[in-house]
Write a protein that holds these residues in place. Structure first.
Motif, PDB file in Angstrom:
ATOM      1  N   ALA A  80      -0.622  -0.734 -13.064  1.00 28.22           N
ATOM      2  CA  ALA A  80      -0.497  -1.687 -14.171  1.00 28.22           C
ATOM      3  C   ALA A  80       0.943  -2.165 -14.388  1.00 28.22           C
ATOM      4  CB  ALA A  80      -1.048  -1.062 -15.459  1.00 28.22           C
ATOM      5  N   ILE A  81       1.867  -1.225 -14.509  1.00 24.23           N
ATOM      6  CA  ILE A  81       3.250  -1.621 -14.805  1.00 24.23           C
ATOM      7  C   ILE A  81       3.815  -2.476 -13.670  1.00 24.23           C
ATOM      8  CG2 ILE A  81       5.604  -0.751 -15.147  1.00 24.23           C
ATOM      9  CD1 ILE A  81       3.876  -0.325 -17.597  1.00 24.23           C
ATOM     10  N   ASN A  82       3.503  -2.085 -12.439  1.00 18.29           N
ATOM     11  CA  ASN A  82       3.996  -2.837 -11.292  1.00 18.29           C
ATOM     12  C   ASN A  82       3.417  -4.258 -11.270  1.00 18.29           C
ATOM     13  OD1 ASN A  82       3.695  -3.279  -7.956  1.00 18.29           O
ATOM     14  ND2 ASN A  82       5.644  -2.486  -8.707  1.00 18.29           N
ATOM     15  N   ALA A  83       2.121  -4.366 -11.491  1.00 17.48           N
ATOM     16  CA  ALA A  83       1.484  -5.690 -11.468  1.00 17.48           C
ATOM     17  C   ALA A  83       2.002  -6.569 -12.603  1.00 17.48           C
ATOM     18  CB  ALA A  83      -0.031  -5.538 -11.564  1.00 17.48           C
ATOM     19  N   LEU A  84       2.206  -5.972 -13.761  1.00 16.22           N
ATOM     20  CA  LEU A  84       2.707  -6.752 -14.894  1.00 16.22           C
ATOM     21  C   LEU A  84       4.171  -7.139 -14.680  1.00 16.22           C
ATOM     22  CD1 LEU A  84       0.922  -4.750 -17.716  1.00 16.22           C
ATOM     23  CD2 LEU A  84       0.509  -7.167 -17.146  1.00 16.22           C
ATOM     24  N   THR A  85       4.914  -6.308 -13.974  1.00 20.83           N
ATOM     25  CA  THR A  85       6.289  -6.658 -13.624  1.00 20.83           C
ATOM     26  C   THR A  85       6.297  -7.855 -12.677  1.00 20.83           C
ATOM     27  OG1 THR A  85       6.984  -4.370 -13.941  1.00 20.83           O
ATOM     28  CG2 THR A  85       8.432  -5.770 -12.608  1.00 20.83           C
ATOM     29  N   LEU A  86       5.376  -7.837 -11.707  1.00 21.99           N
ATOM     30  CA  LEU A  86       5.233  -8.995 -10.814  1.00 21.99           C
ATOM     31  C   LEU A  86       4.804 -10.243 -11.600  1.00 21.99           C
ATOM     32  CD1 LEU A  86       3.402  -7.356  -7.756  1.00 21.99           C
ATOM     33  CD2 LEU A  86       5.767  -8.200  -7.829  1.00 21.99           C
ATOM     34  N   ALA A  87       3.966 -10.031 -12.607  1.00 22.53           N
ATOM     35  CA  ALA A  87       3.530 -11.161 -13.445  1.00 22.53           C
ATOM     36  C   ALA A  87       4.718 -11.783 -14.164  1.00 22.53           C
ATOM     37  CB  ALA A  87       2.480 -10.695 -14.446  1.00 22.53           C
TER      38      ALA A  87
END
Lengths: 222, 222
Positions: A80-87
């Protein structure tokens, strides 16, 4: 409504597909949108999803987040944190971010344990990491099919929890849930309540094994 | 039935009182039975309890455990192992031991955290410490008044969980629960399911704060 979904696996495809059917302008975000033919964990391929939902789109997580007026985190908890960082924090800022993810750790096999719990939660971790987003935790205590179709379990006579620090955001999310047929929407207050809803997962998983179906639901009888 | 209750505070008094009323031969165990006039955490005095339940008795934890053919651990979670040690492993051996306790840690204030969770549970800890007892975890996901009177919440239309490693013990406990008016008794399997039911406590406590009553219940709708 313009909706951006972070994640492209089973939960994202199911929720996103229903929202497309309802007429929303939905973009599904994925790490590499060129890989339309890879099956996504627990879901089908994105090419199949696009075929079934021609007015939906697939893009990067950043494009999905930039697109949405309302955002949904439908990733696996550990991503989650990684994907939201990419977002991109700037694409989340000021927006309602529904967080469906659960802090499940499958690294030691089944049943999974929770990698954050008790005195903290993944919902709070996301909120702390992206302080300008308006995180609303909901939908995380049921299977994807029930999220979008509460009537699937006993005519919808059961409970969905919401919590978050922004009253307006919770109100907007509750309105969206009502359009999906949710009646008993129980506001548990601020985002610290995510500790409790995420800690429902161990018994949820146990019930899934006992009942041999994911089509059950918690109801808070009062 | 001869029933020994380990513990003498609110839960013990409430459950014990009801079992006396139902005609069971109940002994409440307490650290020092001479202190009948001390209020017991969350409950009244044992003198008042004896006055209200003249055929009930108060004794040491060891005497209560020796007395009972069926035993109930109704202590606070952080005192459970100690109280059961006082009760005596030899007095628990071969007997059904209903475990109501929850691993709540109030040392850092409200809300409490759980001092064991996720990959272990208090129920399992008790079973490991007293391997000859037949531990059945139940009743730990509701307030004492509901334990003995499920009809208090919406005509009893909700769920009670049981789990444990001994099928006969679970069957005996389910029979007892039925006499109290429980209908939806959901067997979650072996005692590892106690992880899930104990981890319901954080949302239970949150719901208690949100609904401003303990008279609510989980129902597993399926």
């Amino acid at each position: 409504m313009k909706i951006g979904i972070i994640g492209s696996a089973h939960v994202a495809q199911t929720v996103g597909g229903k929202l497309v059917q309802m007429g929303h302008d939905v973009v599904l975000g994925t790490r590499d949108p060129s890989k339309l033919d890879n099956k996504k964990g627990g879901g089908g391929t994105l090419r199949d999803w696009l075929g079934a939902h021609p007015s939906g789109r697939v893009a990067t997580n950043a494009e999905a987040a930039a697109h949405g007026d309302l955002l949904i985190n439908a990733t696996n908890g550990d991503g989650a944190i990684n994907a939201l960082t990419l977002a991109g924090a700037q694409n989340l800022a000021g927006k309602v971010l529904i967080d469906i993810s659960n802090p499940l750790d499958f690294s030691k096999g089944m049943p999974p344990t929770l990698f954050v719990k008790d005195s903290d939660s993944l919902g709070e971790l996301i909120q702390r990491t992206f302080p300008d987003a308006k995180v609303v935790k909901t939908w995380n205590t049921m299977t994807a099919d029930v999220m979008i179709n509460p009537a699937l379990v006993h005519h919808g006579d059961h409970t969905i929890f919401v919590c978050g620090n922004d009253e307006g955001a919770k109100s907007a999310v509750s309105d969206l849930l009502k359009t999906l047929g949710w009646h008993d929407i129980l506001d548990l207050g601020d985002l610290t309540a995510a500790r409790g809803t995420e800690m429902l997962l161990p018994i949820w998983i146990r019930l899934w094994g006992t009942l041999r179906t994911g089509n059950f639901q918690f109801k808070i009888v009062r």
